[in-house]
Design a protein around this motif. Structure first.
Motif, PDB file in Angstrom:
ATOM      1  N   ILE A 168     160.893  58.851 137.911  1.00  0.00           N
ATOM      2  CA  ILE A 168     161.452  57.525 137.714  1.00  0.00           C
ATOM      3  C   ILE A 168     160.296  56.590 137.371  1.00  0.00           C
ATOM      4  CG2 ILE A 168     162.682  55.567 138.724  1.00  0.00           C
ATOM      5  CD1 ILE A 168     164.049  57.473 140.617  1.00  0.00           C
TER       6      ILE A 168
ATOM      7  N   LEU B 171     159.175  52.566 136.195  1.00  0.00           N
ATOM      8  CA  LEU B 171     159.623  51.176 136.285  1.00  0.00           C
ATOM      9  C   LEU B 171     158.847  50.331 135.282  1.00  0.00           C
ATOM     10  CD1 LEU B 171     161.243  48.901 137.660  1.00  0.00           C
ATOM     11  CD2 LEU B 171     159.349  48.693 139.307  1.00  0.00           C
TER      12      LEU B 171
ATOM     13  N   TYR C 289     165.015  54.130 147.018  1.00  0.00           N
ATOM     14  CA  TYR C 289     165.175  55.253 146.099  1.00  0.00           C
ATOM     15  C   TYR C 289     165.275  56.557 146.883  1.00  0.00           C
ATOM     16  CZ  TYR C 289     160.212  56.373 146.805  1.00  0.00           C
ATOM     17  OH  TYR C 289     158.998  56.726 147.365  1.00  0.00           O
TER      18      TYR C 289
ATOM     19  N   TRP D 153     164.493  50.665 134.790  1.00  0.00           N
ATOM     20  CA  TRP D 153     164.182  51.950 135.404  1.00  0.00           C
ATOM     21  C   TRP D 153     164.430  53.038 134.373  1.00  0.00           C
ATOM     22  CZ3 TRP D 153     165.734  47.819 138.208  1.00  0.00           C
ATOM     23  CH2 TRP D 153     165.088  47.578 139.418  1.00  0.00           C
TER      24      TRP D 153
END
Length: 202
Positions: free
Chosen positions: A140, A142, A130, A185
């Motif tokens: 971000i 997950l 990333y 994501w």
């Protein structure tokens, strides 16, 4: 509803074809790597969706904007990568969030992985690269789909930090021996344009 004999046969053939296509999209061989090199690049916008390949999906209709396939630098200054993580060149491709479009300011973009069959995997581990560089307040997240439900935030949310590609390794032990697992994501951008996030080498 009435089906003739011919209609029933046609229905069964169509059903079997669709079922076969869905099953073939499931990933059953490991290790698995996606570097997005065969994907077509897209132009950041709020109207035309960015189609992905290999059973990767932008969650159309469930979010505000798309993850974009790109190579080289991103359009916004002082944020985003200038090359990909794998193979590590300016012509290599990656997925990213463009924060300098109206629909992305403070919005959310959902990236869905293919479905993985971990039924014979005792300790699945995810690794991904990333790039999170900029002054924005984006994150971000997950999530993981397992046992028919979403497990949100299986890692701490990633925020902007250094101007380089970094690698995250994640134990997916709770998905061990599960036959239908997906990853999601959730990219959330801030109110400013210096908030481009990128993913590669998953």
């Amino acid at each position: 509803m009435h089906f003739s004999s011919t209609g029933r046969h046609l229905f069964l053939i169509l059903f079997c074809c669709v079922y076969s296509i869905q099953m073939s999209a499931q990933v059953q061989s490991f290790p698995y790597v996606e570097d997005f090199e065969k994907f077509n690049t897209c132009i950041p916008n709020c109207i035309v969706p960015c189609p992905l390949l290999n059973a990767w999906e932008n969650a159309a209709g469930l979010d505000d904007f798309d993850w974009i396939v790109n190579k080289g630098s991103t359009p916004s200054a002082q944020t985003g990568p200038s090359f990909d993580a794998l193979p590590g060149t300016s012509s290599g491709k990656y997925l990213y969030l463009e924060s300098n479009v109206v629909c992305s300011r403070g919005g959310e973009a959902l990236l869905l992985s293919p479905e993985f069959d971990f039924s014979t995997v005792n300790h699945p581990v995810l690794s991904f690269s990333y790039h999170a560089f900029g002054l924005g307040e984006g994150r971000i997240h997950l999530d993981m789909w397992v046992a028919g439900t979403w497990q949100r935030d299986v890692i701490e949310p990633i925020k902007g930090s250094e101007n380089r590609w970094q690698v995250r390794h994640v134990s997916l032990l709770s998905a061990a021996n599960s036959s239908a697992v997906r990853l999601r994501w959730r990219g959330i951008t801030g109110p400013v344009e210096t908030c481009d996030f990128a993913l590669d080498a998953i």
